[in-house]
Write a protein that holds these residues in place. Sequence first.
Motif, PDB file in Angstrom:
ATOM      1  N   THR A 100      10.820  -2.100  -6.273  1.00 18.03           N
ATOM      2  CA  THR A 100       9.951  -1.132  -5.581  1.00 18.03           C
ATOM      3  C   THR A 100      10.702   0.171  -5.303  1.00 18.03           C
ATOM      4  OG1 THR A 100       8.691  -2.918  -4.549  1.00 18.03           O
ATOM      5  CG2 THR A 100       8.545  -0.762  -3.502  1.00 18.03           C
ATOM      6  N   ASN A 151       4.341  -4.204   5.656  1.00 19.65           N
ATOM      7  CA  ASN A 151       3.081  -4.034   6.406  1.00 19.65           C
ATOM      8  C   ASN A 151       3.281  -4.264   7.903  1.00 19.65           C
ATOM      9  OD1 ASN A 151       0.359  -3.241   6.186  1.00 19.65           O
ATOM     10  ND2 ASN A 151      -0.355  -5.350   6.359  1.00 19.65           N
ATOM     11  N   VAL A 182       6.816   4.818  -5.689  1.00 21.26           N
ATOM     12  CA  VAL A 182       5.558   4.691  -4.951  1.00 21.26           C
ATOM     13  C   VAL A 182       5.721   3.565  -3.922  1.00 21.26           C
ATOM     14  CG1 VAL A 182       3.087   4.231  -5.097  1.00 21.26           C
ATOM     15  CG2 VAL A 182       4.244   5.491  -6.941  1.00 21.26           C
ATOM     16  N   HIS A 227       4.273   1.273  -0.735  1.00 16.12           N
ATOM     17  CA  HIS A 227       3.021   0.741  -0.190  1.00 16.12           C
ATOM     18  C   HIS A 227       3.285  -0.680   0.286  1.00 16.12           C
ATOM     19  CE1 HIS A 227       2.779  -1.737  -3.805  1.00 16.12           C
ATOM     20  NE2 HIS A 227       3.169  -0.639  -4.449  1.00 16.12           N
ATOM     21  N   GLN A 280      -4.268  -4.306   5.591  1.00 17.88           N
ATOM     22  CA  GLN A 280      -3.247  -3.303   5.294  1.00 17.88           C
ATOM     23  C   GLN A 280      -3.391  -2.152   6.287  1.00 17.88           C
ATOM     24  OE1 GLN A 280      -2.789  -2.178   1.200  1.00 17.88           O
ATOM     25  NE2 GLN A 280      -2.161  -0.098   1.729  1.00 17.88           N
ATOM     26  N   LYS A 287      -0.033   4.414   1.393  1.00 22.46           N
ATOM     27  CA  LYS A 287       0.620   4.390   0.081  1.00 22.46           C
ATOM     28  C   LYS A 287       1.003   5.833  -0.233  1.00 22.46           C
ATOM     29  CE  LYS A 287      -2.156   3.928  -3.357  1.00 22.46           C
ATOM     30  NZ  LYS A 287      -3.083   3.402  -4.383  1.00 22.46           N
ATOM     31  N   LYS A 334      -1.283   8.849   5.547  1.00 23.21           N
ATOM     32  CA  LYS A 334      -2.590   8.235   5.243  1.00 23.21           C
ATOM     33  C   LYS A 334      -3.594   9.296   4.801  1.00 23.21           C
ATOM     34  CE  LYS A 334      -2.626   4.097   8.158  1.00 23.21           C
ATOM     35  NZ  LYS A 334      -3.234   3.434   9.321  1.00 23.21           N
ATOM     36  N   GLU A 392      -3.129  10.167   1.150  1.00 15.65           N
ATOM     37  CA  GLU A 392      -3.120   9.084   0.165  1.00 15.65           C
ATOM     38  C   GLU A 392      -3.855   9.467  -1.098  1.00 15.65           C
ATOM     39  OE1 GLU A 392      -2.993   4.723   0.917  1.00 15.65           O
ATOM     40  OE2 GLU A 392      -3.834   5.337   2.833  1.00 15.65           O
ATOM     41  N   VAL A 427      -0.614   0.791  -8.064  1.00 15.01           N
ATOM     42  CA  VAL A 427       0.110  -0.158  -7.214  1.00 15.01           C
ATOM     43  C   VAL A 427       0.605  -1.300  -8.092  1.00 15.01           C
ATOM     44  CG1 VAL A 427      -0.088  -1.805  -5.327  1.00 15.01           C
ATOM     45  CG2 VAL A 427      -1.268   0.390  -5.174  1.00 15.01           C
TER      46      VAL A 427
END
Length: 317
Positions: A146, A226, A258, A260, A276, A280, A306, A309, A314
Motif C-alpha cells: 500500500t 479504519n 493511494v 484508504h 468506512q 481515500k 473527504k 475524494e 482501490v
Amino acid sequence: MATFPVINLEKLNGEERAASMEQIKDACENWGFFQLLNHGIPHEFLDTVERLTKEHYKKCMEQRFRELVSSKELEGLQAEVTDMDWESTFFLRHLPESNMAEIPDLSHEYRILMKEFALKLEKLAEELLDLLCENLGLEKGYLKKTFHGTRGPTFGTKVSNYPPCPTPDKIKGLRAHTDAGGIILLFQDAKVSGLQLLKDGEWVDVPPMRHSIVVNLGDQLEVITNGKYKSVEHRVIAQTDGARMSIASFYNPGSDAVIHPAPALVEKEAEGKKKQVYPKFVFEEYMKLYAGMKFQAKEPRFEAMKTRETTLPVATA
C-alpha cells in the motif's frame, strides 16, 4: 496509569511469541507508541550514531542555534511563544532518492554511518509493518504494498538536538502534533528526557531507555486500519539542563500512493455495523494539507480530504 509499553522483539522467536504479538496489538490500539528492545541493531553501532550526532551538533550547529536564539530574541522570554520550537534540526532523505551528498558539513564518517543506519531502520520498519499486518489479519506485505506507489516508499530522517532552555515554560522543544506519515522509528537520548504523548487526556513521559528504538504510528496507519490503530499527539518539553538528541526516521507512503481503509478491515467491521469512516486520497495531497495544519488537530485534516475524494482505484486486500 498503565506502564509505557516495552516490547522485546527477541521473544517473537520463541514460546512467548503469542504474548508479544498481543503486547504489540495492545500498544497499537491503546497507545500509538511502544519501545523496542533487542531489535537487531547492534548497541555498539547505536553508540557510534549517538557520538557522531552529538559531535556534529557541537561542531556545526550549536553556534548557529545560539545566533538564531539571539536574532529571534528568545532569551529571557516573558510571554509564551506558540509559533516556534526550541530545536536545532536537519533532514536526511533516503528514499526514493538520497540527499545525503547535498547536506553540507557532514563528515565522511558520519555520512557513511547514517547511510548504514537508514538501511537497518528501513529493514526494521518493514518487519514491523508485517507484524502489524499479522495482528490486523491482513495478508503479509499488504502495508508495504500500500505504501509503495509507483516508486516505492518515502523514507527520511529528522536529526534534532534540543539544547538547554532557560524558559521551558514559555516555549516547547516541539509543539504538540501527530505525525502525518506511516511508521516512525526514533532513536532518542538515553539520559535527557522530554518526549511526551497524550493518553486519556494526560501527558505521559516516553522514558529514555538506552539502545531502544521508540516506535509510533502516523496518520496513514490510522486511515488504513479504519481507526483501529490511532496516530497519537506528542510533543517535546524543553529542559533547563542537558541537551537532548533525537533521531526520528519516517517510513512513509510514496508520494503517489493511494491511501484508504483496507477493504478487508472495512468488510470485517461492516459485520459489526461499523462503516468506512476515513477518506481515500493520494498521500502527496495529504502532505500538502498537513504542511499548513501540522500543529492542529488531525480530524479536520481527515474531513478536508473527504471533501476532495476522487474516484481513485482501490486495490483489494
